[in-house]
Design a protein around this motif. Sequence first.
Motif, PDB file in Angstrom:
ATOM      1  N   HIS A   1      30.156  42.550  33.595  1.00 49.45           N
ATOM      2  CA  HIS A   1      30.869  43.207  35.119  1.00 49.45           C
ATOM      3  C   HIS A   1      31.646  44.579  33.007  1.00 49.45           C
ATOM      4  O   HIS A   1      32.200  45.153  33.101  1.00 49.45           O
ATOM      5  CB  HIS A   1      31.904  43.062  35.671  1.00 49.45           C
ATOM      6  N   GLN A   2      32.492  43.068  32.444  1.00 57.42           N
ATOM      7  CA  GLN A   2      33.191  43.939  31.763  1.00 57.42           C
ATOM      8  C   GLN A   2      32.789  44.470  30.359  1.00 57.42           C
ATOM      9  O   GLN A   2      33.299  45.798  30.744  1.00 57.42           O
ATOM     10  CB  GLN A   2      33.759  42.349  30.419  1.00 57.42           C
TER      11      GLN A   2
ATOM     12  N   ALA B   1      34.287  53.455  30.352  1.00 53.63           N
ATOM     13  CA  ALA B   1      35.813  53.547  29.649  1.00 53.63           C
ATOM     14  C   ALA B   1      34.739  55.043  28.778  1.00 53.63           C
ATOM     15  O   ALA B   1      35.805  56.005  29.113  1.00 53.63           O
ATOM     16  CB  ALA B   1      36.511  52.977  29.438  1.00 53.63           C
ATOM     17  N   GLU B   2      33.881  54.897  28.250  1.00 57.42           N
ATOM     18  CA  GLU B   2      33.816  55.419  26.894  1.00 57.42           C
ATOM     19  C   GLU B   2      33.355  57.176  27.384  1.00 57.42           C
ATOM     20  O   GLU B   2      33.801  57.698  27.141  1.00 57.42           O
ATOM     21  CB  GLU B   2      32.965  54.839  26.789  1.00 57.42           C
ATOM     22  N   ILE B   3      32.063  56.554  28.510  1.00 55.37           N
ATOM     23  CA  ILE B   3      31.311  57.865  29.372  1.00 55.37           C
ATOM     24  C   ILE B   3      32.565  58.876  29.775  1.00 55.37           C
ATOM     25  O   ILE B   3      32.565  59.989  29.575  1.00 55.37           O
ATOM     26  CB  ILE B   3      30.111  57.130  29.992  1.00 55.37           C
TER      27      ILE B   3
ATOM     28  N   ASP C   1      41.223  54.544  31.956  1.00 60.07           N
ATOM     29  CA  ASP C   1      42.715  53.879  32.025  1.00 60.07           C
ATOM     30  C   ASP C   1      42.035  52.042  33.303  1.00 60.07           C
ATOM     31  O   ASP C   1      42.143  51.109  32.099  1.00 60.07           O
ATOM     32  CB  ASP C   1      43.330  53.839  31.916  1.00 60.07           C
ATOM     33  N   SER C   2      41.109  52.218  34.017  1.00 56.93           N
ATOM     34  CA  SER C   2      40.910  51.373  34.753  1.00 56.93           C
ATOM     35  C   SER C   2      40.030  50.299  33.904  1.00 56.93           C
ATOM     36  O   SER C   2      40.234  49.502  34.279  1.00 56.93           O
ATOM     37  CB  SER C   2      40.678  51.502  36.257  1.00 56.93           C
ATOM     38  N   CYS C   3      39.117  51.419  33.826  1.00 56.41           N
ATOM     39  CA  CYS C   3      37.670  50.504  33.485  1.00 56.41           C
ATOM     40  C   CYS C   3      38.188  49.412  31.736  1.00 56.41           C
ATOM     41  O   CYS C   3      37.381  48.533  31.949  1.00 56.41           O
ATOM     42  CB  CYS C   3      37.052  51.212  33.437  1.00 56.41           C
ATOM     43  N   ASP C   4      39.391  49.828  31.415  1.00 56.66           N
ATOM     44  CA  ASP C   4      39.389  49.178  30.276  1.00 56.66           C
ATOM     45  C   ASP C   4      40.161  48.092  29.971  1.00 56.66           C
ATOM     46  O   ASP C   4      40.568  46.985  29.534  1.00 56.66           O
ATOM     47  CB  ASP C   4      40.698  50.690  28.855  1.00 56.66           C
ATOM     48  N   ARG C   5      41.125  47.923  30.868  1.00 53.53           N
ATOM     49  CA  ARG C   5      41.374  46.421  31.893  1.00 53.53           C
ATOM     50  C   ARG C   5      41.191  46.031  32.303  1.00 53.53           C
ATOM     51  O   ARG C   5      40.758  44.890  32.094  1.00 53.53           O
ATOM     52  CB  ARG C   5      42.881  47.192  32.854  1.00 53.53           C
ATOM     53  N   MET C   6      40.202  46.218  33.028  1.00 55.89           N
ATOM     54  CA  MET C   6      39.344  45.248  33.582  1.00 55.89           C
ATOM     55  C   MET C   6      37.956  44.390  32.188  1.00 55.89           C
ATOM     56  O   MET C   6      37.259  43.942  32.347  1.00 55.89           O
ATOM     57  CB  MET C   6      38.177  46.323  34.383  1.00 55.89           C
ATOM     58  N   ALA C   7      37.877  45.579  31.347  1.00 57.31           N
ATOM     59  CA  ALA C   7      36.842  45.474  30.030  1.00 57.31           C
ATOM     60  C   ALA C   7      37.749  43.917  28.815  1.00 57.31           C
ATOM     61  O   ALA C   7      36.671  43.200  28.360  1.00 57.31           O
ATOM     62  CB  ALA C   7      36.615  46.031  29.417  1.00 57.31           C
ATOM     63  N   ALA C   8      39.035  43.936  29.373  1.00 58.04           N
ATOM     64  CA  ALA C   8      39.842  43.192  28.293  1.00 58.04           C
ATOM     65  C   ALA C   8      39.522  41.923  28.651  1.00 58.04           C
ATOM     66  O   ALA C   8      39.167  41.592  29.818  1.00 58.04           O
ATOM     67  CB  ALA C   8      41.626  43.519  29.008  1.00 58.04           C
TER      68      ALA C   8
ATOM     69  N   MET D   1      36.517  33.751  54.113  1.00 64.12           N
ATOM     70  CA  MET D   1      36.534  35.067  53.251  1.00 64.12           C
ATOM     71  C   MET D   1      36.885  35.280  52.018  1.00 64.12           C
ATOM     72  O   MET D   1      37.742  34.752  51.999  1.00 64.12           O
ATOM     73  CB  MET D   1      37.065  36.275  54.958  1.00 64.12           C
ATOM     74  N   HIS D   2      36.110  35.716  51.371  1.00 62.19           N
ATOM     75  CA  HIS D   2      36.374  35.874  49.384  1.00 62.19           C
ATOM     76  C   HIS D   2      37.439  37.263  49.223  1.00 62.19           C
ATOM     77  O   HIS D   2      37.023  38.059  49.952  1.00 62.19           O
ATOM     78  CB  HIS D   2      35.328  35.410  48.898  1.00 62.19           C
ATOM     79  N   GLN D   3      38.235  37.334  48.962  1.00 62.37           N
ATOM     80  CA  GLN D   3      38.669  38.096  48.934  1.00 62.37           C
ATOM     81  C   GLN D   3      38.440  38.776  47.157  1.00 62.37           C
ATOM     82  O   GLN D   3      38.112  37.752  46.293  1.00 62.37           O
ATOM     83  CB  GLN D   3      40.827  38.285  48.850  1.00 62.37           C
ATOM     84  N   ILE D   4      38.372  40.411  46.852  1.00 60.87           N
ATOM     85  CA  ILE D   4      38.467  40.944  46.213  1.00 60.87           C
ATOM     86  C   ILE D   4      39.502  40.901  45.813  1.00 60.87           C
ATOM     87  O   ILE D   4      40.796  41.012  46.445  1.00 60.87           O
ATOM     88  CB  ILE D   4      37.774  42.501  45.684  1.00 60.87           C
ATOM     89  N   ASP D   5      39.936  40.387  44.105  1.00 63.27           N
ATOM     90  CA  ASP D   5      40.516  40.920  43.084  1.00 63.27           C
ATOM     91  C   ASP D   5      41.214  42.573  43.602  1.00 63.27           C
ATOM     92  O   ASP D   5      40.130  42.664  43.034  1.00 63.27           O
ATOM     93  CB  ASP D   5      40.473  40.638  41.624  1.00 63.27           C
ATOM     94  N   PRO D   6      42.523  41.928  42.828  1.00 64.02           N
ATOM     95  CA  PRO D   6      43.392  43.239  43.569  1.00 64.02           C
ATOM     96  C   PRO D   6      42.990  44.583  42.291  1.00 64.02           C
ATOM     97  O   PRO D   6      43.365  45.894  42.338  1.00 64.02           O
ATOM     98  CB  PRO D   6      44.645  43.280  43.779  1.00 64.02           C
ATOM     99  N   GLY D   7      42.994  44.075  40.986  1.00 63.51           N
ATOM    100  CA  GLY D   7      43.004  44.679  39.684  1.00 63.51           C
ATOM    101  C   GLY D   7      41.741  44.844  39.588  1.00 63.51           C
ATOM    102  O   GLY D   7      41.377  46.564  39.590  1.00 63.51           O
ATOM    103  N   MET D   8      40.473  44.600  40.406  1.00 66.13           N
ATOM    104  CA  MET D   8      39.332  44.945  40.213  1.00 66.13           C
ATOM    105  C   MET D   8      38.957  45.863  41.364  1.00 66.13           C
ATOM    106  O   MET D   8      38.237  46.899  41.383  1.00 66.13           O
ATOM    107  CB  MET D   8      38.492  43.278  40.367  1.00 66.13           C
ATOM    108  N   LYS D   9      40.029  45.358  42.593  1.00 66.38           N
ATOM    109  CA  LYS D   9      39.641  46.616  43.696  1.00 66.38           C
ATOM    110  C   LYS D   9      40.728  47.769  43.358  1.00 66.38           C
ATOM    111  O   LYS D   9      39.610  49.312  43.410  1.00 66.38           O
ATOM    112  CB  LYS D   9      40.582  46.166  44.824  1.00 66.38           C
TER     113      LYS D   9
END
Length: 110
Positions: free
Chosen positions: A67-68, A75-77, A103-110, A1-9
């Motif tokens: 995804h980034q 985040a912009e929208i 804010d969450s999407c900014d972290r994911m885009a970094a 089973m592949h786990q989703i990264d906690p930050g992405m989740k």
Amino acid sequence: MHQIDPGMKACMDACHECHVTCLHMAMNHCLEMGGQHAAPEHMKIMADCAQICAVAIDFMARKSAHHQHICRECAEICRACAASCEALGGMEDCVAACRKCADSCDRMAA
């Protein structure tokens, strides 16, 4: 089973909350309030926000290589939607959901 990264989740959860909140507020609160709440520009940014959040969730779930930049656009929208909602007043739930997602999407885009 592949786990989703906690930050992405966490980002997917924030996107989901924003998606549902924007749709619910637009189709219920804003349409019932009428006036500026139902103005085309406001309704369009709310629909754009809900849709890009759903798209971002899909891209993250697939671990798409793109995804980034989808998250950056999300985040912009979300910030534009938060500003539109804040200007009208009485839409604090939407403003909060949009800002948290941005804010969450900014972290994911970094």
